[in-house]
Motif scaffolding. Structure first.
Motif, PDB file in Angstrom:
ATOM      1  N   GLN A 106       8.143   2.705  -3.702  1.00 26.69           N
ATOM      2  CA  GLN A 106       7.713   1.522  -4.450  1.00 26.69           C
ATOM      3  C   GLN A 106       8.886   0.943  -5.239  1.00 26.69           C
ATOM      4  O   GLN A 106       9.109  -0.266  -5.251  1.00 26.69           O
ATOM      5  CB  GLN A 106       6.579   1.869  -5.407  1.00 26.69           C
ATOM      6  CG  GLN A 106       5.265   2.119  -4.737  1.00 26.69           C
ATOM      7  CD  GLN A 106       4.196   2.503  -5.751  1.00 26.69           C
ATOM      8  OE1 GLN A 106       4.460   2.649  -6.942  1.00 26.69           O
ATOM      9  NE2 GLN A 106       2.978   2.669  -5.270  1.00 26.69           N
ATOM     10  N   ASN A 140       0.793  -1.233   0.000  1.00 27.54           N
ATOM     11  CA  ASN A 140       0.000   0.000   0.000  1.00 27.54           C
ATOM     12  C   ASN A 140       0.824   1.282   0.000  1.00 27.54           C
ATOM     13  O   ASN A 140       0.288   2.352   0.260  1.00 27.54           O
ATOM     14  CB  ASN A 140      -0.943  -0.003   1.209  1.00 27.54           C
ATOM     15  CG  ASN A 140      -1.935  -1.139   1.122  1.00 27.54           C
ATOM     16  OD1 ASN A 140      -2.453  -1.428   0.058  1.00 27.54           O
ATOM     17  ND2 ASN A 140      -2.177  -1.797   2.234  1.00 27.54           N
ATOM     18  N   ILE A 141       2.097   1.191  -0.291  1.00 30.00           N
ATOM     19  CA  ILE A 141       2.939   2.386  -0.349  1.00 30.00           C
ATOM     20  C   ILE A 141       2.567   3.184  -1.591  1.00 30.00           C
ATOM     21  O   ILE A 141       2.484   2.649  -2.692  1.00 30.00           O
ATOM     22  CB  ILE A 141       4.436   2.008  -0.392  1.00 30.00           C
ATOM     23  CG1 ILE A 141       4.847   1.375   0.928  1.00 30.00           C
ATOM     24  CG2 ILE A 141       5.297   3.223  -0.679  1.00 30.00           C
ATOM     25  CD1 ILE A 141       6.282   0.906   0.953  1.00 30.00           C
ATOM     26  N   ARG A 142       2.321   4.479  -1.416  1.00 32.68           N
ATOM     27  CA  ARG A 142       1.920   5.334  -2.536  1.00 32.68           C
ATOM     28  C   ARG A 142       3.081   6.099  -3.162  1.00 32.68           C
ATOM     29  O   ARG A 142       3.015   6.474  -4.316  1.00 32.68           O
ATOM     30  CB  ARG A 142       0.863   6.322  -2.060  1.00 32.68           C
ATOM     31  CG  ARG A 142      -0.423   5.631  -1.695  1.00 32.68           C
ATOM     32  CD  ARG A 142      -1.480   6.634  -1.340  1.00 32.68           C
ATOM     33  NE  ARG A 142      -2.689   5.937  -0.911  1.00 32.68           N
ATOM     34  CZ  ARG A 142      -3.530   6.384  -0.028  1.00 32.68           C
ATOM     35  NH1 ARG A 142      -3.323   7.549   0.535  1.00 32.68           N
ATOM     36  NH2 ARG A 142      -4.586   5.690   0.303  1.00 32.68           N
TER      37      ARG A 142
END
Length: 70
Positions: A57, A50-52
């Motif tokens: 990423q 769930n890293i934005r």
């Protein structure tokens, strides 16, 4: 409740699940962050799905490749 005879700061070293417990406590009770110095997180448990942030990423998916290439 803090007892007045205790030191003003307390060090904490956590490993794996211990790091998750401290991250949860510090997020639930931010006033404790001023009391815990230093906080050392060894092998923190993390899930990167769930890293934005694009940079994070890329870093999350590049690290295994870097380890493989040596």
């Amino acid at each position: 409740m803090m007892i007045s005879s205790l030191p003003a700061e307390l060090g904490y070293v956590g490993h794996s699940l211990g790091t998750s417990a401290m991250f949860q406590m510090l997020s639930a009770r931010p006033q404790y962050s001023a009391l815990v110095r230093p906080y050392i997180a060894l092998a923190p448990v993390a899930h990167v799905a769930n890293i934005r942030a694009l940079l994070l990423q890329v870093a999350a998916h590049t690290t295994p490749l870097i380890d493989t290439l040596g």
